[in-house]
Design a protein around this motif. Structure first.
Motif, short mmCIF file in Angstrom:
data_model
loop_
_atom_site.label_atom_id
_atom_site.label_comp_id
_atom_site.label_asym_id
_atom_site.label_seq_id
_atom_site.Cartn_x
_atom_site.Cartn_y
_atom_site.Cartn_z
N GLY A 1 17.60 20.55 72.73
CA GLY A 1 18.42 21.75 72.86
C GLY A 1 18.50 22.44 71.52
N SER A 2 19.23 23.55 71.49
CA SER A 2 19.40 24.25 70.22
C SER A 2 20.33 23.47 69.31
CB SER A 2 19.96 25.65 70.47
OG SER A 2 21.22 25.58 71.12
N ALA A 3 20.29 23.78 68.03
CA ALA A 3 21.09 23.03 67.05
C ALA A 3 22.57 23.07 67.38
CB ALA A 3 20.83 23.58 65.65
N ASP A 4 23.04 24.20 67.88
CA ASP A 4 24.48 24.29 68.16
C ASP A 4 24.86 23.60 69.46
OD1 ASP A 4 23.31 26.12 69.87
OD2 ASP A 4 24.72 27.75 69.45
N GLN A 5 23.88 23.07 70.19
CA GLN A 5 24.18 22.29 71.39
C GLN A 5 24.21 20.78 71.12
OE1 GLN A 5 20.95 23.99 73.79
NE2 GLN A 5 22.51 24.81 75.19
N ALA A 6 23.92 20.38 69.90
CA ALA A 6 23.97 18.96 69.55
C ALA A 6 25.39 18.43 69.73
CB ALA A 6 23.50 18.76 68.12
N ILE A 7 25.50 17.16 70.09
CA ILE A 7 26.78 16.55 70.45
C ILE A 7 27.41 15.90 69.22
CG2 ILE A 7 27.96 15.03 72.07
CD1 ILE A 7 26.40 17.30 73.37
N VAL A 8 28.47 16.52 68.72
CA VAL A 8 29.09 16.10 67.47
C VAL A 8 30.53 15.63 67.72
CG1 VAL A 8 29.89 16.88 65.19
CG2 VAL A 8 27.65 17.62 66.06
N GLY A 9 30.89 14.54 67.08
CA GLY A 9 32.26 14.07 67.08
C GLY A 9 32.77 13.94 65.66
N LEU A 10 34.07 14.13 65.48
CA LEU A 10 34.68 14.04 64.16
C LEU A 10 35.88 13.13 64.16
CD1 LEU A 10 34.72 17.81 63.06
CD2 LEU A 10 33.06 16.07 62.41
N GLY A 11 36.06 12.41 63.06
CA GLY A 11 37.29 11.66 62.86
C GLY A 11 38.35 12.54 62.23
N GLY A 12 39.55 12.04 62.19
CA GLY A 12 40.65 12.76 61.56
C GLY A 12 41.82 11.81 61.39
N GLN A 13 42.82 12.24 60.69
CA GLN A 13 43.94 11.37 60.40
C GLN A 13 45.18 12.22 60.24
OE1 GLN A 13 43.09 8.94 57.06
NE2 GLN A 13 44.90 7.66 57.26
N VAL A 14 46.24 11.90 60.99
CA VAL A 14 47.44 12.73 60.95
C VAL A 14 48.70 11.87 60.94
CG1 VAL A 14 46.34 14.69 62.13
CG2 VAL A 14 47.48 12.92 63.49
N PHE A 15 49.73 12.46 60.38
CA PHE A 15 51.10 11.94 60.55
C PHE A 15 51.99 13.15 60.69
CE2 PHE A 15 55.25 10.33 59.46
CZ PHE A 15 55.28 9.12 60.15
N ILE A 16 52.76 13.20 61.77
CA ILE A 16 53.45 14.42 62.14
C ILE A 16 54.95 14.19 62.30
CG2 ILE A 16 53.36 16.41 63.70
CD1 ILE A 16 50.81 15.15 64.91
N ARG A 17 55.71 15.09 61.74
CA ARG A 17 57.14 15.19 62.00
C ARG A 17 57.47 16.68 62.14
NH1 ARG A 17 58.32 10.77 64.38
NH2 ARG A 17 58.56 8.90 63.08
N PRO A 18 58.64 17.02 62.68
CA PRO A 18 58.96 18.43 62.88
C PRO A 18 58.83 19.28 61.62
CG PRO A 18 60.49 17.08 64.11
CD PRO A 18 59.66 16.13 63.30
N ASN A 19 59.11 18.72 60.44
CA ASN A 19 58.88 19.48 59.22
C ASN A 19 58.09 18.63 58.24
OD1 ASN A 19 60.74 18.25 57.06
ND2 ASN A 19 62.17 18.62 58.77
N SER A 20 57.35 19.29 57.37
CA SER A 20 56.40 18.60 56.50
C SER A 20 57.09 17.70 55.48
CB SER A 20 55.53 19.63 55.78
OG SER A 20 56.31 20.51 55.01
N GLN A 21 58.28 18.11 55.00
CA GLN A 21 58.96 17.30 54.01
C GLN A 21 59.30 15.91 54.56
OE1 GLN A 21 59.82 20.36 54.87
NE2 GLN A 21 59.73 21.67 53.04
N ASP A 22 59.80 15.88 55.79
CA ASP A 22 60.12 14.59 56.40
C ASP A 22 58.86 13.76 56.64
OD1 ASP A 22 62.81 15.16 56.43
OD2 ASP A 22 62.83 15.86 58.52
N ALA A 23 57.78 14.43 57.06
CA ALA A 23 56.53 13.72 57.32
C ALA A 23 56.01 13.05 56.05
CB ALA A 23 55.48 14.67 57.89
N ILE A 24 55.99 13.80 54.95
CA ILE A 24 55.47 13.26 53.69
C ILE A 24 56.36 12.14 53.17
CG2 ILE A 24 55.09 13.83 51.25
CD1 ILE A 24 54.06 16.55 52.21
N ARG A 25 57.65 12.33 53.23
CA ARG A 25 58.58 11.30 52.75
C ARG A 25 58.44 10.00 53.55
NH1 ARG A 25 62.59 14.25 52.63
NH2 ARG A 25 63.37 13.92 54.74
N GLU A 26 58.30 10.11 54.86
CA GLU A 26 58.21 8.91 55.69
C GLU A 26 56.85 8.23 55.57
OE1 GLU A 26 58.62 7.61 60.43
OE2 GLU A 26 59.20 9.64 59.77
N TYR A 27 55.79 9.02 55.43
CA TYR A 27 54.44 8.45 55.45
C TYR A 27 54.00 7.91 54.09
CZ TYR A 27 49.48 8.01 56.61
OH TYR A 27 48.21 7.53 56.82
#
Length: 375
Positions: A226-252
């Motif tokens: 297929g074309s290059a943009d039809q290649a099947i790609v997967g990505l990793g990622g990493q998150v930690f979420i709280r309602p506000n960023s300050q709480d997320a950073i402090r807890e994590y």
């Protein structure tokens, strides 16, 4: 677009209270996380494979088979299947069996792992890592597609008239991703077979993975899948979420600072700046994840690392609630709206069966030449 989570299955002391879960607790927690992932509407749960402390998932098929019996929709995958140290015959049979038990909700991510001593533990030499990955997968690919296999290679005993059982469900093998964080040979391998390429870009800068993914896309097109943009790609990622960023950073922060892989290294802020790690509000996670498409093009699967580094199960389940309720619905809508119509969705067993059946019908249709010869 498929969204999910993956677990490395580490047994890590909670740095905030000094408590270390037992192996039994950690295994049961992984199961609970998988069930929660389906409950909140995620598409994929993936388990790593490790054979050394502090990790517990030494038998992904056992873990995923148990989860399969308790779920009905979620795709069950591996975050790594060690193609270098597992016998491809055993992989072929184990995952075909799991495929039947899970009604097709199974795929695999082939990898070499990141633990050097595992090679001699399973009778192999790490210096042969790339060669093992190439030869073993070549055999596995044949075992799933040929009813009777005669084979001879460098790293295992020959096969004569061998049939792997059970045969793949509906005659269609599980979809395979080839995972890599550093090796262009693996990107080439994925492209050659028309398989998926998974870049777990949680440790290294974006430009490194752009080069790997662009190589895979170019070679995928070169091999006629297929074309290059039809290649099947997967990505990793990493998150930690709280309602506000300050709480997320402090807890994590204490969990990040003591994580088994990158703890006691770069600061949390530096790591967020250099890798996809996002610690913040739901909107920050959405905005950061959408930039992945700008960096890598349209892709099919996004997996987040959520349960690791000693995070309590209660906290992980809260993370999945936020992902399922506030983050994934927005990302799904945005990514699907941006993806051109000719770029495929994430792989499923049903889609692979439909493609297989269509190909069989096409091959069976008479051509003008055959019609002429009949006349």
């Amino acid at each position: 677009m498929q969204f999910g989570i993956f677990s490395v299955g580490d047994v890590t002391t909670d740095p905030t209270n000094g408590r270390t879960p037992s192996e039994a607790e950690r295994i049961k927690a992984m199961v609970r996380v998988a069930l929660k992932a389906e409950e909140v509407g995620l598409d994929v749960y993936a388990s790593g494979e490790h054979h050394n402390p502090p990790f517990v998932p030494s038998s992904p098929t056992t873990m995923l088979g148990y989860i399969a019996a308790k779920t009905s929709k979620i795709i069950l995958s591996t975050a790594t299947t060690l193609i270098t140290t597992n016998d491809p015959v055993k992989i072929a049979e184990d995952y075909a069996m799991l495929q039947h038990l899970a009604d097709g909700r199974v795929d695999l991510m082939m990898g070499r792992g990141n633990t050097g001593p595992v090679y001699p533990w399973f009778g192999q030499d790490i210096r042969n890592g790339i060669e093992l990955a190439i030869e073993n997968y070549h055999l596995l690919h044949r075992l799933w597609r040929e009813d009777v296999v005669d084979w001879e290679g460098k790293f295992r005993t020959p096969l004569q008239g061998f049939t792997a059982t059970p045969r793949p469900l509906d005659g269609v093998p599980p979809f395979v991703w080839h995972g890599s964080i550093r090796s262009p040979e693996i990107a080439e391998q994925a492209a050659y077979y028309g398989d998926g390429f998974f870049a777990n870009h949680i440790f290294w800068p974006t430009d490194h993975f752009q080069r790997l993914i662009n190589l895979y896309r170019r070679r995928y097109e070169h091999y006629g899948h297929g074309s290059a943009d039809q290649a099947i790609v997967g990505l990793g990622g990493q998150v930690f979420i709280r309602p506000n960023s300050q709480d997320a950073i402090r807890e994590y922060r204490p969990y990040f600072d003591n994580a088994p892989v990158y703890g006691h290294g770069p600061s949390l802020e530096d790591f967020m700046a250099q890798t996809p790690l996002t610690v913040g509000s739901p909107q920050q996670v959405i905005e950061r994840t959408l930039t992945f498409r700008e960096n890598f093009g349209d892709y099919q699967r996004q997996l987040f690392l959520a349960d690791h580094a000693g995070l309590p199960l209660k906290t992980v389940l809260e993370q999945l609630d936020i992902l399922g309720e506030q983050v994934i619905p927005v990302l799904r809508k945005e990514f699907d709206a941006l993806r051109p119509s000719h770029v495929p969705d994430g792989p499923t067993h049903a889609a692979l069966v439909a493609e297989h059946d269509q190909q069989a019908e096409t091959e069976a249709e008479p051509t003008p030449e055959t019609e002429t010869s009949r006349a």
